[in-house]
Design an enzyme around this catalytic site. Structure first.
Site, PDB file in Angstrom:
ATOM      1  N   ASP A  27      54.505  59.897  37.002  1.00  0.00           N
ATOM      2  CA  ASP A  27      55.267  61.193  36.921  1.00  0.00           C
ATOM      3  C   ASP A  27      54.707  62.285  36.244  1.00  0.00           C
ATOM      4  O   ASP A  27      54.893  62.347  34.698  1.00  0.00           O
ATOM      5  CB  ASP A  27      56.762  61.073  36.329  1.00  0.00           C
ATOM      6  CG  ASP A  27      57.912  62.028  36.397  1.00  0.00           C
ATOM      7  OD1 ASP A  27      57.161  63.176  36.807  1.00  0.00           O
ATOM      8  OD2 ASP A  27      58.909  61.701  36.146  1.00  0.00           O
TER       9      ASP A  27
ATOM     10  N   TYR B 257      67.965  66.454  37.963  1.00  0.00           N
ATOM     11  CA  TYR B 257      67.594  67.830  37.755  1.00  0.00           C
ATOM     12  C   TYR B 257      68.809  68.607  37.474  1.00  0.00           C
ATOM     13  O   TYR B 257      70.138  68.239  37.981  1.00  0.00           O
ATOM     14  CB  TYR B 257      66.644  68.332  39.222  1.00  0.00           C
ATOM     15  CG  TYR B 257      65.657  67.839  39.131  1.00  0.00           C
ATOM     16  CD1 TYR B 257      64.546  68.279  38.493  1.00  0.00           C
ATOM     17  CD2 TYR B 257      65.424  66.959  40.075  1.00  0.00           C
ATOM     18  CE1 TYR B 257      63.179  67.650  38.360  1.00  0.00           C
ATOM     19  CE2 TYR B 257      63.958  66.502  40.388  1.00  0.00           C
ATOM     20  CZ  TYR B 257      63.133  66.759  39.496  1.00  0.00           C
ATOM     21  OH  TYR B 257      61.699  66.467  39.601  1.00  0.00           O
TER      22      TYR B 257
ATOM     23  N   ARG C 127      62.061  60.121  41.048  1.00  0.00           N
ATOM     24  CA  ARG C 127      62.559  59.942  39.613  1.00  0.00           C
ATOM     25  C   ARG C 127      63.198  58.447  39.336  1.00  0.00           C
ATOM     26  O   ARG C 127      64.349  58.399  39.076  1.00  0.00           O
ATOM     27  CB  ARG C 127      63.363  61.123  39.113  1.00  0.00           C
ATOM     28  CG  ARG C 127      62.720  62.401  39.233  1.00  0.00           C
ATOM     29  CD  ARG C 127      63.062  63.462  38.258  1.00  0.00           C
ATOM     30  NE  ARG C 127      61.995  64.021  37.462  1.00  0.00           N
ATOM     31  CZ  ARG C 127      61.820  64.793  36.324  1.00  0.00           C
ATOM     32  NH1 ARG C 127      63.061  64.998  35.773  1.00  0.00           N
ATOM     33  NH2 ARG C 127      60.775  65.052  35.978  1.00  0.00           N
TER      34      ARG C 127
ATOM     35  N   GLN D 213      57.916  56.079  37.191  1.00  0.00           N
ATOM     36  CA  GLN D 213      57.826  56.794  35.788  1.00  0.00           C
ATOM     37  C   GLN D 213      56.258  56.895  35.340  1.00  0.00           C
ATOM     38  O   GLN D 213      55.905  57.950  34.871  1.00  0.00           O
ATOM     39  CB  GLN D 213      58.741  56.119  34.856  1.00  0.00           C
ATOM     40  CG  GLN D 213      59.915  56.677  34.479  1.00  0.00           C
ATOM     41  CD  GLN D 213      60.565  55.796  33.208  1.00  0.00           C
ATOM     42  OE1 GLN D 213      59.963  55.411  32.330  1.00  0.00           O
ATOM     43  NE2 GLN D 213      61.912  56.467  33.126  1.00  0.00           N
TER      44      GLN D 213
ATOM     45  N   SER E 258      56.763  64.973  34.085  1.00  0.00           N
ATOM     46  CA  SER E 258      57.227  64.461  33.023  1.00  0.00           C
ATOM     47  C   SER E 258      56.071  64.392  31.824  1.00  0.00           C
ATOM     48  O   SER E 258      56.389  64.857  30.769  1.00  0.00           O
ATOM     49  CB  SER E 258      57.944  63.153  32.969  1.00  0.00           C
ATOM     50  OG  SER E 258      59.157  62.899  33.425  1.00  0.00           O
TER      51      SER E 258
END
Lengths: 379, 379
Positions: free
Chosen positions: A127, A225, A119, A124, A130
């Protein structure tokens, strides 16, 4: 290098690459073998793939590619046919699937699980968790609104006024924040709960109220998390959530802890205390659910409350979900492809290193090693 | 006076009065006989009605009340048991149900059909068609979004951007305007079409683009409803709608002409020209549909396009739909109740006069008389 793009199993409408993303890879000198009808449920035809230079292939041939690409892994039987050195890129939740990881190890496959992407800011763009959480949070609110016997927005009509629906979001990660944003768009009054103190500002910035339980453990080391909490905290949390749930028309559950059973935040008693006509959408259904009465992949009606258990809502929006998944794949695969279109495994790259689960008979990801093989780590 | 509140037939979740509205009437010295389980599908229990002073009754007893209240009329068999002078207030579309009107005439029932309420400012608070169209327009967009494989809003993500969905609304009456407002809330790009020039300003005020066909007949005398158009106009309209439909991801059909078949605005060819993954929600389904391929009460998939035919979406939001219907009923019934709670039929009141279909063996509504019994009118 050849990439084999798999058709997903029955019930999964997404595809790991839409033609637009396949096109980008083909421009990088890669050959793509597209399993027949791979994109059909996401409204992309074989002809659409051929138009960008993809080759339509039988599944058995796609499975012989240098790199096999999918969302779900191939079947167990198919896995056993794979050859040492073949690369598999998909989403197989290694932390909950030790048997699978053991098999990949013994077969000396190079496997990447996209839920393992670090992360970090650079990662990103790869990801998929996400991306898919964005879809799920949006869709959860649409499902809740479609199943609610009431309006979300306030209405002032000639025949009197309609009060807006009250919505409670449990877990303010990507899915939770997207749920808040979508519910606010539709005019609902929104509250959200999260154990992470950092979530408060984000929740408030979206126009929702933050439900705060004092005394939460908040480990920055968990990489964003949520972490397990103390019993005392859980009791306080339970009382506060019950109080807010009773006043809510809609609850969206998104609280999950990677590799573990989801926390139970809505008990049977809470559901019984809710007003008839309320709706709960539980995105944590596949790991047990945030609601005690959730049944995975089911819609249940209890005491006038509708409970929808679905952890794979992104499959129900296959065009944009596949588009986002595919873009994530392209960004990731670019790291694995050299200038001549050949496979490149650069272990100096933290994204490659951390996303890789098995390679040449060894575990690469420290996170997977620590959780699945702790004795070997300390040895 | 006694009012009998009927439980609606299977499949209809609304109820004509929720307990909150029943309470208002009881305060006007009226006795209310509530058929057992009348409000159950709208999440109102018998105990809820008893709590505000309602009396729970068998259906046969509710049918003996001075005034019978419902959304749908009683069954044909039950109608035949009704006594001369009994009052029936419900929604029975007299213009499309001559046989029913003939029966009410011969039985000397006093019948009011709420779709007959004049479209005047004073009658707005009793206009159930507007109330239910508000629900239907809102719900149509939620259904479309839930069934679409794409997002409605634009997204700018780390993995690239998602373009907003394009939505076309056919018919910009109450349902159409509510559909526009809801789709705009969700972030879609919206266009709308209506034959009435007056709709342009309203459409634009909601942030949508108005699709304009020149040369429409626009009869102010139709009381705000749409009228039949010339063949030349229809051909121009067809071409323009086809052009806009092809570029749309979602079409919401709301165009209806009272007492007639709905105009076909989306042909089979138009559907074939739409992109796979598109969704059509047709609220005109029960009168044939605005789309040629719509099947009433069905979801069909043709050439990758999902077509949802449903003209009774308000039943799927029974709490707020019943709330609005009930408030409309209370406002209307107040005109029919004197200070001692007795029945009052004041034919000087244009709302009473125009909403009444039959009374003492004669047709009261001029509109119903002109359309159903034209020879008697000219005689």
């Amino acid at each position: 290098m050849t990439i084999g793009l798999l058709k997903e199993p029955e019930g999964e409408n997404r595809v790991a690459l839409l033609p637009e993303s396949a096109k980008t890879l083909i421009q990088l000198q890669v050959e793509i073998l597209v399993e027949t009808h791979a994109g059909e449920a996401a409204f992309a035809s074989d002809a659409d793939y051929e138009a960008v230079g993809g080759k339509i292939a039988l599944r058995k041939d796609a499975l012989k590619a240098d790199l096999i690409l999918g969302i779900n892994p191939p079947t167990e039987e198919e896995q056993q046919e794979l050859q040492a050195g073949q690369v598999l890129v998909c989403l197989f939740q290694p932390l909950s699937n030790k048997e699978l990881v053991d098999r990949f190890l013994s077969q000396k496959l190079t496997t990447f699980s996209m839920d393992n992407v670090p992360r970090t800011t650079r990662a990103q763009a790869m990801d998929v968790l996400s991306s898919m959480a964005t879809v799920a949070g949006y869709k959860a609110v649409l499902l809740a609104a479609s199943n609610s016997p009431r309006f979300f927005p306030m209405f002032m009509t000639a025949a009197g006024s309609i009060v807006p629906s009250k919505l409670l979001v449990l877990g303010a990660g990507v899915a939770g924040l997207q749920a808040i944003a979508t519910a606010r768009r539709l005019g609902a009054v929104v509250e959200a709960f999260d154990v992470r103190a950092a979530a408060e500002e984000e929740v408030k910035s979206l126009g929702a109220k933050f439900v705060k339980v004092e005394g939460a453990k908040d480990e920055a080391s968990a990489g964003g998390y949520a972490v397990e909490q103390t019993e005392e905290y859980k009791a306080k949390q339970q009382a506060l959530i019950q109080e807010h749930a009773k006043k809510s028309n809609i609850i969206i559950c998104t609280a999950q802890i990677p590799g573990r059973k989801a926390p139970v935040l809505i008990t049977k008693e809470t559901v019984e205390a809710m007003a008839p006509g309320s709706v709960i959408v539980d995105l944590a259904a596949s790991t047990g659910g945030n609601c005690e009465l959730t049944e995975n992949n089911q819609i249940t009606h209890i005491h006038g409350v509708t409970i929808i258990g679905d952890s794979n809502l992104s499959s129900s929006m296959p065009m944009d979900a596949s588009k986002m998944y595919g873009k994530n794949m392209v960004n990731f695969l670019k790291l694995l492809i050299d200038k001549e279109g050949n496979l490149l495994l650069n272990w100096e790259d933290d994204i490659i290193q951390n996303t890789c689960v098995t390679h040449d008979g060894a575990i690469r990801s420290e996170r997977v090693k620590n959780i699945l093989y702790p004795s070997e780590t300390t040895a």
